[in-house]
Design a protein around this motif. Sequence first.
Motif, PDB file in Angstrom:
ATOM      1  N   SER A   1     -12.765   8.719  -2.495  1.00 23.68           N
ATOM      2  CA  SER A   1     -12.483   9.870  -1.618  1.00 23.68           C
ATOM      3  C   SER A   1     -13.669  10.819  -1.703  1.00 23.68           C
ATOM      4  O   SER A   1     -14.536  10.664  -2.592  1.00 23.68           O
ATOM      5  CB  SER A   1     -11.220  10.614  -2.075  1.00 23.68           C
ATOM      6  N   GLY A   2     -13.681  11.812  -0.821  1.00 21.18           N
ATOM      7  CA  GLY A   2     -14.721  12.838  -0.911  1.00 21.18           C
ATOM      8  C   GLY A   2     -14.594  13.583  -2.225  1.00 21.18           C
ATOM      9  O   GLY A   2     -15.593  13.883  -2.880  1.00 21.18           O
ATOM     10  N   MET A   3     -13.364  13.885  -2.626  1.00 17.83           N
ATOM     11  CA  MET A   3     -13.166  14.603  -3.888  1.00 17.83           C
ATOM     12  C   MET A   3     -13.631  13.770  -5.077  1.00 17.83           C
ATOM     13  O   MET A   3     -14.105  14.328  -6.073  1.00 17.83           O
ATOM     14  CB  MET A   3     -11.701  15.027  -4.053  1.00 17.83           C
ATOM     15  N   ALA A   4     -13.489  12.445  -5.022  1.00 18.90           N
ATOM     16  CA  ALA A   4     -13.987  11.593  -6.120  1.00 18.90           C
ATOM     17  C   ALA A   4     -15.508  11.709  -6.202  1.00 18.90           C
ATOM     18  O   ALA A   4     -16.081  11.748  -7.300  1.00 18.90           O
ATOM     19  CB  ALA A   4     -13.561  10.140  -5.918  1.00 18.90           C
ATOM     20  N   ALA A   5     -16.165  11.777  -5.045  1.00 18.84           N
ATOM     21  CA  ALA A   5     -17.630  11.924  -5.036  1.00 18.84           C
ATOM     22  C   ALA A   5     -18.025  13.274  -5.644  1.00 18.84           C
ATOM     23  O   ALA A   5     -18.909  13.355  -6.499  1.00 18.84           O
ATOM     24  CB  ALA A   5     -18.155  11.810  -3.603  1.00 18.84           C
ATOM     25  N   ILE A   6     -17.328  14.334  -5.200  1.00 18.95           N
ATOM     26  CA  ILE A   6     -17.684  15.694  -5.643  1.00 18.95           C
ATOM     27  C   ILE A   6     -17.409  15.872  -7.140  1.00 18.95           C
ATOM     28  O   ILE A   6     -18.268  16.327  -7.899  1.00 18.95           O
ATOM     29  CB  ILE A   6     -16.892  16.736  -4.798  1.00 18.95           C
ATOM     30  N   THR A   7     -16.204  15.483  -7.574  1.00 13.20           N
ATOM     31  CA  THR A   7     -15.841  15.729  -8.981  1.00 13.20           C
ATOM     32  C   THR A   7     -16.676  14.843  -9.910  1.00 13.20           C
ATOM     33  O   THR A   7     -17.128  15.297 -10.957  1.00 13.20           O
ATOM     34  CB  THR A   7     -14.334  15.499  -9.221  1.00 13.20           C
ATOM     35  N   THR A   8     -16.906  13.594  -9.526  1.00 12.17           N
ATOM     36  CA  THR A   8     -17.673  12.700 -10.399  1.00 12.17           C
ATOM     37  C   THR A   8     -19.119  13.182 -10.503  1.00 12.17           C
ATOM     38  O   THR A   8     -19.720  13.156 -11.582  1.00 12.17           O
ATOM     39  CB  THR A   8     -17.614  11.247  -9.884  1.00 12.17           C
ATOM     40  N   ALA A   9     -19.670  13.654  -9.386  1.00 12.85           N
ATOM     41  CA  ALA A   9     -21.054  14.160  -9.420  1.00 12.85           C
ATOM     42  C   ALA A   9     -21.134  15.400 -10.304  1.00 12.85           C
ATOM     43  O   ALA A   9     -22.024  15.516 -11.159  1.00 12.85           O
ATOM     44  CB  ALA A   9     -21.530  14.476  -8.000  1.00 12.85           C
TER      45      ALA A   9
ATOM     46  N   GLY B   1     -27.574   6.524 -10.237  1.00 18.83           N
ATOM     47  CA  GLY B   1     -27.275   5.595 -11.331  1.00 18.83           C
ATOM     48  C   GLY B   1     -26.365   6.230 -12.367  1.00 18.83           C
ATOM     49  O   GLY B   1     -25.376   5.636 -12.816  1.00 18.83           O
ATOM     50  N   ARG B   2     -26.670   7.481 -12.727  1.00 22.74           N
ATOM     51  CA  ARG B   2     -25.830   8.156 -13.737  1.00 22.74           C
ATOM     52  C   ARG B   2     -24.425   8.424 -13.193  1.00 22.74           C
ATOM     53  O   ARG B   2     -23.444   8.293 -13.911  1.00 22.74           O
ATOM     54  CB  ARG B   2     -26.471   9.493 -14.117  1.00 22.74           C
ATOM     55  N   ILE B   3     -24.372   8.815 -11.912  1.00 20.80           N
ATOM     56  CA  ILE B   3     -23.050   9.108 -11.319  1.00 20.80           C
ATOM     57  C   ILE B   3     -22.252   7.806 -11.202  1.00 20.80           C
ATOM     58  O   ILE B   3     -21.032   7.785 -11.418  1.00 20.80           O
ATOM     59  CB  ILE B   3     -23.221   9.833  -9.953  1.00 20.80           C
ATOM     60  N   ARG B   4     -22.934   6.687 -10.921  1.00 24.62           N
ATOM     61  CA  ARG B   4     -22.244   5.387 -10.825  1.00 24.62           C
ATOM     62  C   ARG B   4     -21.609   5.033 -12.179  1.00 24.62           C
ATOM     63  O   ARG B   4     -20.454   4.610 -12.226  1.00 24.62           O
ATOM     64  CB  ARG B   4     -23.231   4.303 -10.391  1.00 24.62           C
ATOM     65  N   HIS B   5     -22.333   5.260 -13.265  1.00 22.92           N
ATOM     66  CA  HIS B   5     -21.763   4.946 -14.591  1.00 22.92           C
ATOM     67  C   HIS B   5     -20.542   5.811 -14.873  1.00 22.92           C
ATOM     68  O   HIS B   5     -19.531   5.340 -15.389  1.00 22.92           O
ATOM     69  CB  HIS B   5     -22.826   5.128 -15.685  1.00 22.92           C
ATOM     70  N   LYS B   6     -20.622   7.096 -14.494  1.00 23.05           N
ATOM     71  CA  LYS B   6     -19.455   7.997 -14.702  1.00 23.05           C
ATOM     72  C   LYS B   6     -18.285   7.518 -13.841  1.00 23.05           C
ATOM     73  O   LYS B   6     -17.137   7.476 -14.295  1.00 23.05           O
ATOM     74  CB  LYS B   6     -19.867   9.427 -14.327  1.00 23.05           C
TER      75      LYS B   6
END
Length: 393
Positions: free
Chosen positions: A79-87, A223-228
């Motif tokens: 979701s957009g929120m998954a992108a925002i919170t994970t970043a 890359g770092r955000i992908r690992h998170k």
Amino acid sequence: MSNKERRIDTKLIHAGEPRARFGGAVAMPVFQSSTFESQGESDYHDIRYIRLNNTPNHHCLHRKLAELENAQDALVTSSGMAAITTALLTVLSNGDHLLAHSSLYGGTHDFINKDLPGLGISADYIPLEDPQAWVAKLRGNTRAIYVETITNPLVQVADLEAVVEFARQHGLVTLIDNTFASPFNFRPAEWGFDISLHSCTKYLNGHTDIVAGAVIGNEDWVGRIRHKLNHLGGSLDPHACFLLQRGMKTLALRMRHQNRSAQAIAEFLEGQPSVRKVNYPGLAGHPHHQRARHLLDGCSGMLSFELAGGVEEVERFIEALALPVYAPSLGGVESLVTRPALTSHSGMSPEQRSQAGVSDNLIRVSVGIEAVEDLIEDFEQALKKSFRAVGAV
Ligand code: PLP
């Protein structure tokens, strides 16, 4: 000519697509398999498994999204929120401080205010229009600055060049929610932003039938955000990847149409005596018109306006509309209207809302791809009905 040099219309169709087509299929098939035969992978993040965002459907989308914004890498999320919170959780750690623009999407605002403090992360809000005031909010532990390309619902355009310059001077990571503009109208990497975020639920997919998000930026950050994300688990299902990829192919056609239609509707509304104020950066009178022309390739399909009457007229107007659907969200093929005071900004007190410029009779429109003449005729008849009933106009 490499894909990188091609125009966005072409990239939307061809970038990232498998060069040797799977079984000759012209459209990318759905790889609905949770796991894949091992090929000697030794790192956890390389194991081929849906949650690790590495099925053929993910790879294809990642390459396409990165090319659209002329960035190095991209990642799709659930979701957009998954992108925002994970970043944000990747960039910020316990003890860090964030600067954010004062008018943010409600979900992001709530996450910053309600979830980050419990993790030892603090934030301060900075006024859009006053870069001089930003320095006073800096702290020794300020790590990042977070903005949106076009704000909701007043469709303001911040001085994005000043944001990048400020971040460069003070060693901050820059994050930008580019949902309202879409890569068609703005490409953050070209202006020096580190991390671009999207709710692909909106323009990128464009068909109001999935929820998805994206992170776009340089290889290191993505890359770092992908690992998170691999740990937090907000990965996008391959079938949703397929639908997103299909929807994205028409982004340029839709967005060009929506940019033009929103401009025509804004101009029509501006000429109506029953409309007090129209917010659209494509209008010459909008305070950020020149900035929008400099930064953006188009002003998007989002606009908002205030009726001259009160809440009663607003309710009657919305009820009289035949075409736009009264529903939250945005960026789809069908036009939608909402009342921000009852939706995105309902968590604020009336005083806070009026300070933020969100009046009770503000109506937000997400312009779809219907014939603009039909939309204007519909707005015209609804304005007449709404005001005839009280004899105001
Ligand atoms: N960013 C903006 C600007 C939005 O408008 C939204 C949703 O409305 C989001 C992020 C969150 O996206 P999603 O609903 O896909 O999680």
